[in-house]
Scaffold this active site. Structure first.
Site, mmCIF file in Angstrom:
data_model
loop_
_atom_site.group_PDB
_atom_site.id
_atom_site.type_symbol
_atom_site.label_atom_id
_atom_site.label_comp_id
_atom_site.label_asym_id
_atom_site.label_seq_id
_atom_site.Cartn_x
_atom_site.Cartn_y
_atom_site.Cartn_z
ATOM 1 N N LYS A 138 -12.732 -4.736 8.654
ATOM 2 C CA LYS A 138 -13.169 -4.182 7.724
ATOM 3 C C LYS A 138 -15.041 -4.547 8.590
ATOM 4 O O LYS A 138 -15.074 -3.879 7.631
ATOM 5 C CB LYS A 138 -12.794 -5.601 6.692
ATOM 6 C CG LYS A 138 -11.409 -5.175 6.229
ATOM 7 C CD LYS A 138 -11.060 -6.155 4.663
ATOM 8 C CE LYS A 138 -10.119 -5.317 3.801
ATOM 9 N NZ LYS A 138 -10.557 -6.340 2.343
ATOM 10 N N GLY A 190 -13.475 -20.513 -5.352
ATOM 11 C CA GLY A 190 -13.329 -19.724 -4.226
ATOM 12 C C GLY A 190 -14.235 -19.180 -2.995
ATOM 13 O O GLY A 190 -15.763 -18.794 -4.296
ATOM 14 N N SER A 226 0.443 -1.586 -0.202
ATOM 15 C CA SER A 226 -0.402 -0.300 0.512
ATOM 16 C C SER A 226 0.869 1.047 0.114
ATOM 17 O O SER A 226 1.042 2.345 -1.472
ATOM 18 C CB SER A 226 -1.037 -0.575 0.942
ATOM 19 O OG SER A 226 -1.637 -1.124 0.855
ATOM 20 N N GLY A 279 -13.565 -13.772 1.648
ATOM 21 C CA GLY A 279 -13.755 -12.613 1.879
ATOM 22 C C GLY A 279 -14.035 -11.930 0.404
ATOM 23 O O GLY A 279 -15.721 -11.092 0.034
ATOM 24 N N ASN A 285 -13.166 -1.089 3.516
ATOM 25 C CA ASN A 285 -12.011 -1.120 3.009
ATOM 26 C C ASN A 285 -10.924 0.564 2.885
ATOM 27 O O ASN A 285 -10.102 0.427 2.752
ATOM 28 C CB ASN A 285 -12.175 -2.035 2.468
ATOM 29 C CG ASN A 285 -11.432 -1.325 0.925
ATOM 30 O OD1 ASN A 285 -12.217 -0.366 0.730
ATOM 31 N ND2 ASN A 285 -10.018 -1.789 -0.039
#
Length: 285
Positions: free
Chosen positions: A71, A130, A23, A133, A92
């Site tokens: 979150k 999958g 980030s 999240g 987020n």
């Protein structure tokens, strides 16, 4: 892109543990492109200290990102949620305004922008691998795009996939199909790997056979390290459209900055940041 008048801002990321996050690298590059004079700091916050951290440092920032495990719990400290954050029940990105503090979710905005950048349409018959999240949010976006969605998971993931199916029915009044990975076949308009299978350092793995990928029209992988997974290698070799998680990662950060600062980024801007981020990832391998 529109460039705002340069001002000094402080932004950051909170989560626990943070480890080595991309980030700061991504946001620094985006700030430079938009001409924003800002810093981006890491605020590692254990779960029991989230309230204190919010009051003492996070709420004093212009905006901040939120990652695991905060979150959901961050929501109690916010004044308002964007429609997507409300739909997903997860935040987020937080925009700290003068009058209110608003929670957003840019994960799937990043996903949608990455698809657009690769000229991949979200629609038709979609196979999602999958039920974690990120896969959950992608499932919602696929249904919102009127896709015919099939979720494929390991036997152990059937309960969580069925939970997503139930949520979609309750919140959107739509349906999807749940199958085991062993039942997955090819011929889809889009196949999406929403699992960690193939991620560094276990880079030789793929959640489905080569045929499932190669016979589909397009492929997307949420994994960003390595930049080309085995899953995406199959897509490239088959000559179909494809995109990886690094584009999604950069775009979700870019959308956060668009919320914070009112800037806009082009595909060319994002391509530059992807290149910078990839070089940084290679340094750390």
């Amino acid at each position: 892109m529109r460039v705002v008048e340069p001002r000094r801002y402080i932004f950051g990321l909170t989560g626990y543990p943070l480890g080595h996050s991309m980030s700061p690298v991504i946001h620094k590059a985006l700030f430079e492109i938009s001409g924003i004079d800002a810093s981006y700091v890491m605020v590692e916050t254990p779960p029991e200290e989230l309230g204190d951290s919010f009051r003492k440092s996070l709420s004093a920032m212009r905006g901040f990102n939120v990652t695991i495990p905060h979150k959901i719990n961050i929501i109690r400290y916010l004044d308002e949620l964007s429609p997507r954050a409300k739909l997903f029940g997860a935040v987020n990105t937080v925009d700290v305004g003068e009058d209110n503090i608003v929670g957003h979710n840019t994960d799937c905005a990043g996903f949608l922008s990455a698809l657009q950048m690769a000229d991949i349409e979200l629609g038709g018959n979609v196979l999602l691998l999958g039920s974690g999240g990120v896969a959950r949010m992608i499932a919602f976006e696929a249904i919102l795009a009127e896709a015919d969605l099939t979720i494929a998971v390991r036997e152990s993931g059937i309960p969580s996939a069925e939970k997503i199916k139930k949520e979609i029915k309750e919140k959107l009044n739509k349906d999807c199909k749940v199958i085991s990975l062993s039942e997955a076949t090819g011929g889809y308009d889009l196949v999406i790997n929403g699992t960690p299978v193939g991620m560094y350092p276990h880079m030789d793995a793929c959640p489905v056979s080569k045929d499932v990928v190669a016979t589909s029209k397009a492929a997307f992988d949420v994994i960003y390290n390595p930049q080309e997974t085995v899953f995406l290698k199959y897509a490239r070799e088959a000559g179909i459209k494809y995109s990886g998680g690094l584009s999604m990662l950069v775009w979700q950060a870019a959308v956060a900055q668009e919320i914070w600062n009112g800037v806009k980024f082009s595909n060319e801007d994002i391509a530059k940041v992807i290149e910078i981020t990839q070089k940084e990832l290679e340094k750390n391998e």
